[in-house]
Motif scaffolding. Structure first.
Motif, mmCIF file in Angstrom:
data_model
loop_
_atom_site.group_PDB
_atom_site.id
_atom_site.type_symbol
_atom_site.label_atom_id
_atom_site.label_comp_id
_atom_site.label_asym_id
_atom_site.label_seq_id
_atom_site.Cartn_x
_atom_site.Cartn_y
_atom_site.Cartn_z
ATOM 1 N N PRO B 13 -60.398 -50.434 -51.638
ATOM 2 C CA PRO B 13 -60.504 -51.402 -50.635
ATOM 3 C C PRO B 13 -60.878 -52.879 -51.133
ATOM 4 C CG PRO B 13 -61.673 -50.171 -49.308
ATOM 5 C CD PRO B 13 -60.943 -49.067 -50.851
ATOM 6 N N ARG B 17 -58.932 -57.961 -52.102
ATOM 7 C CA ARG B 17 -59.981 -58.760 -52.218
ATOM 8 C C ARG B 17 -60.309 -59.831 -53.354
ATOM 9 N NH1 ARG B 17 -61.043 -55.426 -48.003
ATOM 10 N NH2 ARG B 17 -62.164 -56.111 -45.983
ATOM 11 N N SER B 156 -71.073 -47.500 -44.692
ATOM 12 C CA SER B 156 -70.130 -47.770 -44.510
ATOM 13 C C SER B 156 -70.811 -45.597 -44.131
ATOM 14 C CB SER B 156 -68.768 -48.134 -44.180
ATOM 15 O OG SER B 156 -67.956 -47.205 -43.149
ATOM 16 N N ALA B 158 -69.519 -43.253 -41.239
ATOM 17 C CA ALA B 158 -68.204 -42.563 -40.567
ATOM 18 C C ALA B 158 -67.092 -42.281 -41.781
ATOM 19 C CB ALA B 158 -67.841 -42.728 -39.851
ATOM 20 N N LEU B 159 -67.049 -43.327 -42.750
ATOM 21 C CA LEU B 159 -66.223 -43.360 -43.242
ATOM 22 C C LEU B 159 -66.076 -42.835 -45.447
ATOM 23 C CD1 LEU B 159 -64.385 -47.028 -42.869
ATOM 24 C CD2 LEU B 159 -63.724 -44.802 -42.000
ATOM 25 N N TYR B 161 -68.251 -40.152 -44.811
ATOM 26 C CA TYR B 161 -67.751 -39.211 -44.752
ATOM 27 C C TYR B 161 -66.340 -38.435 -44.694
ATOM 28 C CZ TYR B 161 -72.816 -37.949 -45.031
ATOM 29 O OH TYR B 161 -74.072 -37.703 -45.568
ATOM 30 N N ALA B 162 -65.712 -39.694 -44.104
ATOM 31 C CA ALA B 162 -64.212 -39.581 -43.699
ATOM 32 C C ALA B 162 -63.347 -39.373 -45.451
ATOM 33 C CB ALA B 162 -63.495 -40.230 -42.765
ATOM 34 N N GLY B 163 -63.480 -40.398 -45.900
ATOM 35 C CA GLY B 163 -62.542 -40.631 -47.265
ATOM 36 C C GLY B 163 -62.927 -41.266 -48.212
ATOM 37 N N ILE B 165 -66.005 -43.828 -48.247
ATOM 38 C CA ILE B 165 -65.813 -45.245 -48.763
ATOM 39 C C ILE B 165 -67.018 -45.435 -47.885
ATOM 40 C CG2 ILE B 165 -65.213 -47.378 -47.949
ATOM 41 C CD1 ILE B 165 -62.492 -46.458 -47.509
ATOM 42 N N TYR B 167 -68.800 -48.921 -48.380
ATOM 43 C CA TYR B 167 -68.914 -49.937 -47.716
ATOM 44 C C TYR B 167 -67.899 -50.110 -46.677
ATOM 45 C CZ TYR B 167 -71.152 -50.209 -52.276
ATOM 46 O OH TYR B 167 -71.941 -50.273 -53.766
ATOM 47 N N THR B 168 -68.784 -51.355 -46.162
ATOM 48 C CA THR B 168 -67.935 -51.601 -44.876
ATOM 49 C C THR B 168 -66.742 -52.902 -45.204
ATOM 50 O OG1 THR B 168 -69.763 -53.380 -45.139
ATOM 51 C CG2 THR B 168 -70.044 -51.289 -43.287
ATOM 52 N N ALA B 169 -66.423 -53.311 -44.426
ATOM 53 C CA ALA B 169 -65.015 -54.642 -45.221
ATOM 54 C C ALA B 169 -66.008 -55.843 -45.035
ATOM 55 C CB ALA B 169 -64.091 -55.112 -43.746
ATOM 56 N N PHE B 172 -67.350 -55.431 -49.340
ATOM 57 C CA PHE B 172 -65.883 -55.515 -49.824
ATOM 58 C C PHE B 172 -66.102 -57.047 -50.513
ATOM 59 C CE2 PHE B 172 -65.060 -50.734 -49.077
ATOM 60 C CZ PHE B 172 -65.508 -50.451 -50.175
ATOM 61 N N ASP B 173 -66.014 -57.850 -48.596
ATOM 62 C CA ASP B 173 -65.329 -59.225 -49.236
ATOM 63 C C ASP B 173 -66.306 -60.113 -49.574
ATOM 64 O OD1 ASP B 173 -63.414 -59.047 -47.282
ATOM 65 O OD2 ASP B 173 -64.403 -59.190 -45.514
#
Lengths: 80, 535
Positions: B13, B17, B156, B158-159, B161-163, B165, B167-169, B172-173
């Motif tokens: 992600p 950016r 982050s 859930a993301l 463990y799911a993928g 990822i 960090y949160t959006a 990333f910003d």
């Protein structure tokens, strides 16, 4: 029936999030768009959608929701 | 020019950016392997920057739970060190080690033999040592982002463990902004002058109404907010930012507060210019720019009054005009966390930076002296002492800074970063000449630079700081460049002039110094030649 009465603004907002996350036109998306019928909506694309969804709506998704919320309509149901 | 992003977690992600920077991701979790392997994508010729943005908890692996040493972290540092050495032509960016707040030992962590805090500190100690030893390694303190925004807003769950990822959006910003600002700081693309208003900016209230002692400035209440703001401005000034005042005020009121208010942190001598009058501020800024010999595009303007800010944005759109904070208690934090990194970011602070205001103020004194003499006797009065270093490794940061910042007295305007300069200094086919200057008013440090290609006998770069223009120093630097070519057995020296928007003042430089024009290209660049005789 509950999901049938989904307000248009929530659907429109989710379509906007999905189109930006996948970098595709909102015209190619509708309430029934999902991981099954949208070409770029794969597992990687889904992560990006969830990430942008969380930012747009200030709501973090739990792990179960990340795995089960796989369409525009389902995502719109989570919009606060 | 491509950026390659390497990590041990999913950083995809970040790519969007970083636009318009062209960036690509390495394979998932390929960070250590790509750094360590000859011929990996990181070694490709078109990769100019390698971003190593890793998650520390993940790199710790079982060491996070007290099971063994942080082997992967050590491997990463080994691979990073080797890569930086082997690829001095690439800029490598890395975040510091920063563990999440999860501590399996709880309170016991700090003094336990397996303390995570101690491990993190030791790893960062080694990383900092690497960055000090390798000028192409740029590190940034990622912990500052967590301190400011909090890990709950940046990690982050859930993301992850799911993928994968992490960090949160939001994070990333922040990382995209940080990478941009860091690279800009490294190439020294920063501004030079910070212009501040006075009333309700350096103190609370209006000095013309409240008097020099009546304004809010001190150690209590809102006075403390302004005093801390002044402290922060003073700290910026020490990193080489020139401060200037442009205020709608009576000069006498301003003089009074500088003379009489003991709570003022900033003194007159901290400012390169103080202008208090009732003229439009845009005009005053232009005058200050002329006095300092700097372009208004290197100015930032701070004023609490939105009308004044709008006027500057309208009449001088090249001046950066940040919005002023709504709350006075946020002034200091706003200056240091937002204004400074956006416009005054520096990766290294040189001795010249630390003495900059003094140098500009001394220049004003020199100008006053010049008014009463003809040039030659003026130059004699100055007691100029010059010293030219050749290939001095300790001066590369300053040399790179000069190529980045000098626009007027600059024959070719070729911008180089520290890695380029190291290459020139180490190469026997190039000579890097730096001219140091001092006179009776003070020590200016390094003010002239020439980079000579000794294979071709070509002066690649020739520049001098605006502060010393008109003191015939350029002749000494040019003579030295010619001498080095002669020592190499060359019979001629080639000079170039590449016109830019700002360097017209040196259009006839080579002709004035006995060079003959050889050819002119369609874009206006001219090649010159001068024969040199063997001694």
């Amino acid at each position: 029936m509950r999901s049938r009465s989904m307000p248009d603004d929530k659907l429109a907002a989710v379509i906007d999030v999905v189109s930006k996350a996948l970098d595709i036109s909102p015209d190619d998306l509708g309430p029934e768009s999902s991981m099954d019928n949208t070409p770029l909506w794969d597992s990687v694309g889904h992560m990006t959608i969830c990430l942008e969804f969380e930012r747009r709506f200030g709501r973090s998704l739990d792990l179960d929701k990340v795995f089960t919320t796989l369409s525009v309509r389902d995502l719109a149901a989570l919009v606060p | 020019m491509t950026y390659l992003l390497l990590s041990n977690v999913n950083m995809q992600p970040l790519l969007a950016r970083l636009k318009p920077i062209a960036a690509e991701c390495g394979a998932y979790n390929s960070l250590i392997a790509d750094l360590a392997t000859a011929g990996s994508p990181a070694t490709a010729a078109d990769v100019s920057h390698v971003l190593c943005l890793f998650d520390t908890d993940t790199m710790m692996a079982d060491a996070l739970y007290g099971a063994g040493p942080p082997e992967q972290c050590e491997m990463f540092l080994d691979a990073l060190e080797e890569f930086c050495r082997r690829h001095p032509e690439k800029v490598v960016v890395a975040n510091t080690f920063c563990l999440s707040s999860s501590r399996s030992l709880g309170f016991a962590d700090l003094i336990h033999r397996d303390s995570l805090k101690a491990i993190e500190t030791a790893l960062n100690g080694r990383l900092v040592a690497l960055a000090k030893a390798n000028v192409n390694l740029l590190i940034f303190d990622i912990e500052l982002l967590f301190r400011r925004h909090g890990e709950e807003a940046l990690f982050s769950s859930a993301l992850w463990y799911a993928g994968r990822i992490r960090y949160t959006a939001r994070m990333f910003d922040l990382l995209a902004t940080t990478v941009r600002q860091l690279v800009a700081a490294y190439t020294q693309a920063c501004r030079k002058v910070l212009v501040v208003d006075l009333d309700n900016t350096l103190w609370g209230g209006i000095v013309g109404e409240l008097g020099p002692i009546g304004v809010a400035l001190g150690e209590d209440g809102s006075g403390r907010c302004y005093r801390d703001f002044q402290r922060a401005l003073k700290a910026l000034q020490r990193t080489g930012v020139l401060l200037a005042v442009v205020s709608k005020n009576n000069q006498a009121d301003v003089d009074e507060i500088f003379d009489e208010n003991p709570a003022m942190i900033l003194r007159r001598e901290d400012f390169a210019a103080i202008v208090a009058n009732w003229e439009p501020k845009a005009e005053n800024i232009v005058k200050i720019a002329e006095t300092l010999n700097l372009g208004t595009d290197s100015f930032v303007f701070i004023d609490d009054n939105p009308v004044e800010r709008d006027l500057i944005r309208k009449f001088l759109p090249e001046v950066a005009v940040p919005d002023f904070p709504d709350r006075v208690e946020n002034l200091q934090g706003w200056l240091l966390r937002e204004v400074a990194p956006a416009w005054f970011g520096k990766y290294t602070v040189t001795a010249e930076d630390e003495a900059k205001t003094e140098q500009y103020r001394a220049n004003t004194a020199r100008q006053k002296l010049a008014a009463g003499f003809d040039l030659d006797s003026y130059l004699r009065e100055l007691n100029i002492e010059c010293n030219i270093h050749v290939d001095a490794a300790g001066h590369v940061a300053r040399a790179a800074q000069m190529t980045q910042k000098t626009s007027q007295f600059n024959l070719t305007t070729r911008r180089y970063d520290v890695t380029d300069l190291v290459r020139f200094v180490e190469s026997t086919n190039h000579a890097v000449l730096m001219l140091d200057y001092r006179d009776r008013f003070g020590d200016e440090g390094s003010v002239g630079l020439a980079i000579v290609d000794l294979m071709e006998g070509r002066i690649d770069t020739f520049l001098a700081s605006c502060r010393v223009i008109g003191r015939k120093l350029e002749q000494r630097l040019l003579d030295k460049a010619v001498e080095l070519c002669r020592d190499r057995g060359l019979h001629k020296v080639i000079g170039e002039y590449i016109p830019s928007r700002k360097n017209r003042m040196v259009a006839s430089f080579y002709e004035d110094h006995g060079f003959k024009p050889l050819q002119q290209s369609p874009d206006g660049a001219v090649m010159y030649e001068k024969s040199i005789d063997a001694r």
